[in-house]
Design a protein around this motif. Sequence first.
Motif, PDB file in Angstrom:
ATOM      1  N   SER A 141       0.811  -1.227   0.000  1.00  0.00           N
ATOM      2  CA  SER A 141       0.000   0.000   0.000  1.00  0.00           C
ATOM      3  C   SER A 141       0.839   1.270   0.000  1.00  0.00           C
ATOM      4  N   TYR A 142       2.166   1.126   0.076  1.00  0.00           N
ATOM      5  CA  TYR A 142       3.034   2.302  -0.011  1.00  0.00           C
ATOM      6  C   TYR A 142       2.871   2.997  -1.360  1.00  0.00           C
ATOM      7  N   GLY A 143       2.382   2.252  -2.345  1.00  0.00           N
ATOM      8  CA  GLY A 143       2.127   2.848  -3.651  1.00  0.00           C
ATOM      9  C   GLY A 143       1.192   4.041  -3.568  1.00  0.00           C
ATOM     10  N   ILE A 144       0.265   4.017  -2.609  1.00  0.00           N
ATOM     11  CA  ILE A 144      -0.654   5.145  -2.426  1.00  0.00           C
ATOM     12  C   ILE A 144       0.124   6.403  -2.064  1.00  0.00           C
ATOM     13  N   GLU A 145       1.146   6.229  -1.261  1.00  0.00           N
ATOM     14  CA  GLU A 145       1.974   7.358  -0.835  1.00  0.00           C
ATOM     15  C   GLU A 145       2.758   7.940  -2.005  1.00  0.00           C
ATOM     16  N   VAL A 146       3.141   7.077  -2.939  1.00  0.00           N
ATOM     17  CA  VAL A 146       4.032   7.488  -4.032  1.00  0.00           C
ATOM     18  C   VAL A 146       3.264   7.987  -5.255  1.00  0.00           C
ATOM     19  N   ILE A 147       2.295   7.193  -5.723  1.00  0.00           N
ATOM     20  CA  ILE A 147       1.589   7.554  -6.963  1.00  0.00           C
ATOM     21  C   ILE A 147       0.072   7.651  -6.791  1.00  0.00           C
ATOM     22  N   GLY A 148      -0.408   7.467  -5.565  1.00  0.00           N
ATOM     23  CA  GLY A 148      -1.839   7.616  -5.323  1.00  0.00           C
ATOM     24  C   GLY A 148      -2.627   6.325  -5.377  1.00  0.00           C
ATOM     25  N   PHE A 149      -2.007   5.253  -5.856  1.00  0.00           N
ATOM     26  CA  PHE A 149      -2.671   3.952  -5.928  1.00  0.00           C
ATOM     27  C   PHE A 149      -1.610   2.860  -5.939  1.00  0.00           C
ATOM     28  N   TYR A 150      -2.053   1.615  -5.912  1.00  0.00           N
ATOM     29  CA  TYR A 150      -1.103   0.512  -6.028  1.00  0.00           C
ATOM     30  C   TYR A 150      -1.691  -0.559  -6.938  1.00  0.00           C
ATOM     31  N   PHE A 151      -0.832  -1.466  -7.373  1.00  0.00           N
ATOM     32  CA  PHE A 151      -1.316  -2.511  -8.267  1.00  0.00           C
ATOM     33  C   PHE A 151      -0.497  -3.782  -8.096  1.00  0.00           C
ATOM     34  N   TYR A 152      -1.115  -4.867  -8.499  1.00  0.00           N
ATOM     35  CA  TYR A 152      -0.469  -6.178  -8.500  1.00  0.00           C
ATOM     36  C   TYR A 152      -0.288  -6.612  -9.951  1.00  0.00           C
ATOM     37  N   ALA A 153       0.812  -7.276 -10.227  1.00  0.00           N
ATOM     38  CA  ALA A 153       1.048  -7.798 -11.576  1.00  0.00           C
ATOM     39  C   ALA A 153       1.862  -9.078 -11.454  1.00  0.00           C
ATOM     40  N   MET A 154       1.306 -10.146 -11.967  1.00  0.00           N
ATOM     41  CA  MET A 154       2.024 -11.413 -11.926  1.00  0.00           C
ATOM     42  C   MET A 154       1.796 -12.171 -13.232  1.00  0.00           C
ATOM     43  N   GLN A 155       2.745 -13.019 -13.559  1.00  0.00           N
ATOM     44  CA  GLN A 155       2.663 -13.786 -14.796  1.00  0.00           C
ATOM     45  C   GLN A 155       1.767 -15.002 -14.587  1.00  0.00           C
ATOM     46  N   LEU A 156       0.799 -15.169 -15.490  1.00  0.00           N
ATOM     47  CA  LEU A 156      -0.078 -16.341 -15.459  1.00  0.00           C
ATOM     48  C   LEU A 156      -0.009 -17.027 -16.818  1.00  0.00           C
ATOM     49  N   PRO A 157       0.579 -18.199 -16.890  1.00  0.00           N
ATOM     50  CA  PRO A 157       0.830 -18.854 -18.178  1.00  0.00           C
ATOM     51  C   PRO A 157      -0.306 -19.714 -18.718  1.00  0.00           C
ATOM     52  N   GLU A 158      -1.459 -19.756 -18.035  1.00  0.00           N
ATOM     53  CA  GLU A 158      -2.562 -20.569 -18.538  1.00  0.00           C
ATOM     54  C   GLU A 158      -3.903 -19.984 -18.119  1.00  0.00           C
ATOM     55  N   SER A 159      -4.948 -20.367 -18.846  1.00  0.00           N
ATOM     56  CA  SER A 159      -6.294 -19.852 -18.578  1.00  0.00           C
ATOM     57  C   SER A 159      -6.827 -20.413 -17.259  1.00  0.00           C
ATOM     58  N   ARG A 160      -7.554 -19.539 -16.538  1.00  0.00           N
ATOM     59  CA  ARG A 160      -8.129 -19.963 -15.261  1.00  0.00           C
ATOM     60  C   ARG A 160      -9.369 -19.121 -14.950  1.00  0.00           C
ATOM     61  N   LEU A 161     -10.281 -19.721 -14.208  1.00  0.00           N
ATOM     62  CA  LEU A 161     -11.379 -18.978 -13.610  1.00  0.00           C
ATOM     63  C   LEU A 161     -10.894 -18.587 -12.223  1.00  0.00           C
ATOM     64  N   LEU A 162     -10.690 -17.285 -12.019  1.00  0.00           N
ATOM     65  CA  LEU A 162      -9.992 -16.815 -10.827  1.00  0.00           C
ATOM     66  C   LEU A 162     -10.912 -16.121  -9.837  1.00  0.00           C
ATOM     67  N   ARG A 163     -10.771 -16.489  -8.600  1.00  0.00           N
ATOM     68  CA  ARG A 163     -11.378 -15.725  -7.514  1.00  0.00           C
ATOM     69  C   ARG A 163     -10.301 -14.794  -6.967  1.00  0.00           C
ATOM     70  N   ILE A 164     -10.613 -13.502  -6.950  1.00  0.00           N
ATOM     71  CA  ILE A 164      -9.655 -12.495  -6.498  1.00  0.00           C
ATOM     72  C   ILE A 164     -10.086 -11.976  -5.133  1.00  0.00           C
ATOM     73  N   GLU A 165      -9.202 -12.094  -4.161  1.00  0.00           N
ATOM     74  CA  GLU A 165      -9.460 -11.541  -2.830  1.00  0.00           C
ATOM     75  C   GLU A 165      -8.380 -10.511  -2.518  1.00  0.00           C
ATOM     76  N   LEU A 166      -8.818  -9.302  -2.199  1.00  0.00           N
ATOM     77  CA  LEU A 166      -7.894  -8.228  -1.865  1.00  0.00           C
ATOM     78  C   LEU A 166      -8.123  -7.784  -0.425  1.00  0.00           C
ATOM     79  N   PHE A 167      -7.019  -7.580   0.280  1.00  0.00           N
ATOM     80  CA  PHE A 167      -7.075  -7.139   1.671  1.00  0.00           C
ATOM     81  C   PHE A 167      -6.342  -5.804   1.803  1.00  0.00           C
ATOM     82  N   ASP A 168      -6.826  -4.959   2.709  1.00  0.00           N
ATOM     83  CA  ASP A 168      -6.223  -3.639   2.862  1.00  0.00           C
ATOM     84  C   ASP A 168      -5.153  -3.634   3.946  1.00  0.00           C
ATOM     85  N   TYR A 169      -4.685  -2.453   4.268  1.00  0.00           N
ATOM     86  CA  TYR A 169      -3.606  -2.274   5.245  1.00  0.00           C
ATOM     87  C   TYR A 169      -3.928  -2.934   6.586  1.00  0.00           C
ATOM     88  N   ASP A 170      -5.200  -2.860   6.981  1.00  0.00           N
ATOM     89  CA  ASP A 170      -5.626  -3.396   8.280  1.00  0.00           C
ATOM     90  C   ASP A 170      -6.145  -4.829   8.190  1.00  0.00           C
TER      91      ASP A 170
END
Length: 252
Positions: A141-170
């Motif tokens: 979340s330090y990205g908020i301090e630097v550019i106002g937001f943050y992001f995740y980026a990871m390599q995924l080499p195959e198709s998937r039905l994904l459940r995304i769960e995001l948690f905050d600082y707390d």
Amino acid sequence: MKKFLIIYIIFSLVLLAFIYFFTLIQETNKRTLIVYYELAEEAYETGDLDTFLKYQSIAYQHLYTETNTDYAFHVYHVIAQLDDAYINQFSVFVMPKRAVNHASHVRDSADRTRMILTDVTLDAVIYTTDDDPEYAGYAVSYGIEVIGFYFYAMQLPESRLLRIELFDYDNHLIFDQTVDYVHIDYPEDDPGTLTMGYTRAELETLFDLATYMQPAMIQNITLFLIVDIFIGGVIYYILKHKKDKTADSKEA
């Protein structure tokens, strides 16, 4: 003395070329970073990530967007380039809409901001930032301090039905959605739904290096020439004085 002058001129030209290319690389890297922050600021202010993604990708595709009172969440499929190969990346952007708790420094150990990806079909967790060495010791979340937001980026080499769960600082769950991610063998199997990133010509226009590099280039080359001429003059004077003194000694 002529031999010295020829050698010194060649040496000076080599150094001048080095100064030129050093300045070119230095200012290009500097301009690259400046443009990155400018586009990040634009994305934060407008909520539109298109130019930010065009700058960093070969191509990309929007998958999902959701907003609530605290955040806007944007999910993208990104085609990036690693060395000579194209790779598929799964990217999630988290943009606060109001003041939220976040890390004030990059090594904030209290930050519990993280993402968990679950393959719905397999009912198995396939990714978590807690296990990703790229995020080790890094407060997301330090990205908020630097550019106002943050992001995740990871390599995924195959198709998937994904459940995304995001948690905050707390450690509060702030996002929980399922997205269908389809791997693309780019460019052979381009589905035609991708938005292309900036071309080389567009990047050159965006950087405008001719304008931004000129002051630094003039300054560095001018400084080099002043020092080079001064040092060359001093060495020439010393050698000439020594030669004249030797000649006088022989005559005596």
